[in-house]
Design a protein around this motif. Structure first.
Motif, PDB file in Angstrom:
ATOM      1  N   ASN A   2      15.078   2.243   0.193  1.00 24.02           N
ATOM      2  CA  ASN A   2      14.759   1.365   1.321  1.00 24.02           C
ATOM      3  C   ASN A   2      13.709   1.998   2.221  1.00 24.02           C
ATOM      4  OD1 ASN A   2      14.998  -0.945   2.942  1.00 24.02           O
ATOM      5  ND2 ASN A   2      16.473   0.064   4.284  1.00 24.02           N
ATOM      6  N   LYS A   3      12.643   2.483   1.615  1.00 32.45           N
ATOM      7  CA  LYS A   3      11.588   3.150   2.363  1.00 32.45           C
ATOM      8  C   LYS A   3      10.242   2.456   2.142  1.00 32.45           C
ATOM      9  CE  LYS A   3      13.710   6.931   3.983  1.00 32.45           C
ATOM     10  NZ  LYS A   3      13.782   7.268   5.421  1.00 32.45           N
ATOM     11  N   VAL A   4       9.416   2.508   3.175  1.00 33.31           N
ATOM     12  CA  VAL A   4       8.005   2.169   3.049  1.00 33.31           C
ATOM     13  C   VAL A   4       7.279   3.496   2.937  1.00 33.31           C
ATOM     14  CG1 VAL A   4       5.980   1.178   4.160  1.00 33.31           C
ATOM     15  CG2 VAL A   4       8.194   0.025   4.355  1.00 33.31           C
ATOM     16  N   ILE A   5       6.629   3.734   1.811  1.00 33.87           N
ATOM     17  CA  ILE A   5       5.952   5.005   1.563  1.00 33.87           C
ATOM     18  C   ILE A   5       4.462   4.842   1.833  1.00 33.87           C
ATOM     19  CG2 ILE A   5       5.455   6.806  -0.131  1.00 33.87           C
ATOM     20  CD1 ILE A   5       7.944   5.840  -1.681  1.00 33.87           C
ATOM     21  N   THR A   6       3.914   5.660   2.712  1.00 32.98           N
ATOM     22  CA  THR A   6       2.470   5.634   2.946  1.00 32.98           C
ATOM     23  C   THR A   6       1.857   6.866   2.286  1.00 32.98           C
ATOM     24  OG1 THR A   6       2.348   6.927   5.012  1.00 32.98           O
ATOM     25  CG2 THR A   6       2.937   4.582   5.198  1.00 32.98           C
ATOM     26  N   ILE A   7       0.696   6.656   1.685  1.00 33.57           N
ATOM     27  CA  ILE A   7       0.000   7.739   0.991  1.00 33.57           C
ATOM     28  C   ILE A   7      -1.366   7.974   1.628  1.00 33.57           C
ATOM     29  CG2 ILE A   7      -0.932   8.575  -1.201  1.00 33.57           C
ATOM     30  CD1 ILE A   7       2.017   8.254  -1.452  1.00 33.57           C
ATOM     31  N   SER A   8      -1.559   9.142   2.189  1.00 31.37           N
ATOM     32  CA  SER A   8      -2.883   9.583   2.632  1.00 31.37           C
ATOM     33  C   SER A   8      -3.333  10.622   1.613  1.00 31.37           C
ATOM     34  CB  SER A   8      -2.824  10.185   4.033  1.00 31.37           C
ATOM     35  OG  SER A   8      -2.354   9.234   4.969  1.00 31.37           O
ATOM     36  N   ARG A   9      -4.630  10.672   1.313  1.00 29.06           N
ATOM     37  CA  ARG A   9      -5.039  11.585   0.237  1.00 29.06           C
ATOM     38  C   ARG A   9      -6.484  12.004   0.349  1.00 29.06           C
ATOM     39  NH1 ARG A   9      -6.788   6.584   0.699  1.00 29.06           N
ATOM     40  NH2 ARG A   9      -7.706   5.612  -1.140  1.00 29.06           N
ATOM     41  N   GLN A  10      -6.733  13.236  -0.088  1.00 29.88           N
ATOM     42  CA  GLN A  10      -8.102  13.705  -0.220  1.00 29.88           C
ATOM     43  C   GLN A  10      -8.739  12.969  -1.399  1.00 29.88           C
ATOM     44  OE1 GLN A  10      -7.344  17.980  -0.687  1.00 29.88           O
ATOM     45  NE2 GLN A  10      -8.337  18.333   1.276  1.00 29.88           N
ATOM     46  N   TYR A  11     -10.023  12.723  -1.301  1.00 28.44           N
ATOM     47  CA  TYR A  11     -10.704  12.000  -2.358  1.00 28.44           C
ATOM     48  C   TYR A  11     -10.670  12.809  -3.659  1.00 28.44           C
ATOM     49  CZ  TYR A  11     -14.092   9.056  -4.739  1.00 28.44           C
ATOM     50  OH  TYR A  11     -14.695   8.204  -5.639  1.00 28.44           O
ATOM     51  N   GLY A  12     -10.271  12.153  -4.739  1.00 24.82           N
ATOM     52  CA  GLY A  12     -10.231  12.811  -6.038  1.00 24.82           C
ATOM     53  C   GLY A  12      -8.941  13.559  -6.319  1.00 24.82           C
ATOM     54  N   SER A  13      -7.994  13.514  -5.377  1.00 29.59           N
ATOM     55  CA  SER A  13      -6.739  14.252  -5.563  1.00 29.59           C
ATOM     56  C   SER A  13      -5.736  13.496  -6.424  1.00 29.59           C
ATOM     57  CB  SER A  13      -6.098  14.553  -4.201  1.00 29.59           C
ATOM     58  OG  SER A  13      -5.704  13.349  -3.564  1.00 29.59           O
ATOM     59  N   GLY A  14      -6.010  12.228  -6.698  1.00 28.22           N
ATOM     60  CA  GLY A  14      -5.084  11.423  -7.478  1.00 28.22           C
ATOM     61  C   GLY A  14      -4.012  10.753  -6.637  1.00 28.22           C
ATOM     62  N   GLY A  15      -4.230  10.693  -5.324  1.00 26.92           N
ATOM     63  CA  GLY A  15      -3.244  10.087  -4.430  1.00 26.92           C
ATOM     64  C   GLY A  15      -2.959   8.633  -4.726  1.00 26.92           C
ATOM     65  N   VAL A 106       4.704   0.617  -1.260  1.00 31.56           N
ATOM     66  CA  VAL A 106       3.845   1.788  -1.157  1.00 31.56           C
ATOM     67  C   VAL A 106       2.497   1.318  -0.620  1.00 31.56           C
ATOM     68  CG1 VAL A 106       2.673   3.649  -2.393  1.00 31.56           C
ATOM     69  CG2 VAL A 106       4.974   2.954  -3.091  1.00 31.56           C
ATOM     70  N   ILE A 107       2.016   1.969   0.445  1.00 27.05           N
ATOM     71  CA  ILE A 107       0.746   1.607   1.065  1.00 27.05           C
ATOM     72  C   ILE A 107      -0.171   2.818   1.034  1.00 27.05           C
ATOM     73  CG2 ILE A 107      -0.406   0.742   3.130  1.00 27.05           C
ATOM     74  CD1 ILE A 107       2.283  -0.432   4.018  1.00 27.05           C
ATOM     75  N   VAL A 108      -1.359   2.638   0.478  1.00 27.07           N
ATOM     76  CA  VAL A 108      -2.322   3.735   0.376  1.00 27.07           C
ATOM     77  C   VAL A 108      -3.381   3.627   1.470  1.00 27.07           C
ATOM     78  CG1 VAL A 108      -4.112   4.793  -1.056  1.00 27.07           C
ATOM     79  CG2 VAL A 108      -1.983   4.023  -2.094  1.00 27.07           C
TER      80      VAL A 108
END
Length: 202
Positions: A2-15, A106-108
């Motif tokens: 029951n989670k909303v997962i947000t993904i922040s990522r460096q470019y090219g890291s595969g986030g 999941v929100i990127v």
């Protein structure tokens, strides 16, 4: 889950790939460019306007100056007195809140960690990796030369950092803003996903 997962990522890291695999694992929606499409539809702005707003974030000083100018003059889009970029950000943030209201997902990117910061069911992840790892991924996945790949990584990391700093007022790379930091170059994409699932206890 029951989670909303947000993904922040460096470019090219595969986030983004990490985010997709997490969504597949939990059987929940995945949002990236889909947010732009929906925000454009609901706000009346063209999708290209959202992309341009992020692309302008290349120099923090010049960006801040440029974003203080309402490029559409006196035309009112429902956010009277705000710059075009602020209107775009508010429209996008509204969609982020709506998809979070709909349930686990999941929100990127797009400052989702900040937009949803008051929600207790949000889990914020930052995916990072060494430059060598990211160079290899950009060359292999996007067909760029190694020299060009380095320029692309630098440009996109700078754009994301300035965009986040402008809207959030904090450093994008301040890892204390996130619940979990994953090194995809050490763990690998699949292990990174597994680590997040383990941490969530799912």
């Amino acid at each position: 889950m029951n989670k909303v997962i947000t993904i922040s990522r460096q470019y090219g890291s595969g986030g983004r790939e990490v985010g997709q695999k997490l969504a597949e694992h939990y059987g929940i929606p995945f949002y990236d460019n889909e947010l732009i499409t929906r925000a454009a539809k609901e706000s009346g702005f063209a999708e290209e306007t959202f992309a341009r707003a992020e692309d302008k974030a290349t120099n923090s000083l010049l960006y801040s100056l440029a974003m203080g100018i309402n490029v559409y003059g006196n035309q009112d889009f429902g956010f009277s007195g705000l710059s075009l970029d602020d209107r775009i950000f508010l429209a996008q943030s509204d969609v982020i809140r709506k998809v979070a209201d709909d349930g686990p997902c999941v929100i990127v990117g797009r400052c989702a960690d900040y937009v949803l910061k008051e929600r207790t069911n949000t889990f914020n992840v930052f995916v990072q990796a060494s430059l060598d790892f990211r160079l290899k991924r950009v060359v292999e996945n996007y067909g760029e030369s190694e020299k060009k790949a380095g320029e692309i990584i630098l440009k996109n990391d700078k754009r994301r950092a300035n965009y986040y700093n402008y809207h959030v007022g904090e450093k994008w790379t301040n890892l204390t803003n996130y619940d979990m930091v994953v090194r995809s170059d050490i763990a690998g994409i699949d292990k990174a996903v597994e680590s997040i699932c383990t941490y969530l206890g799912e």
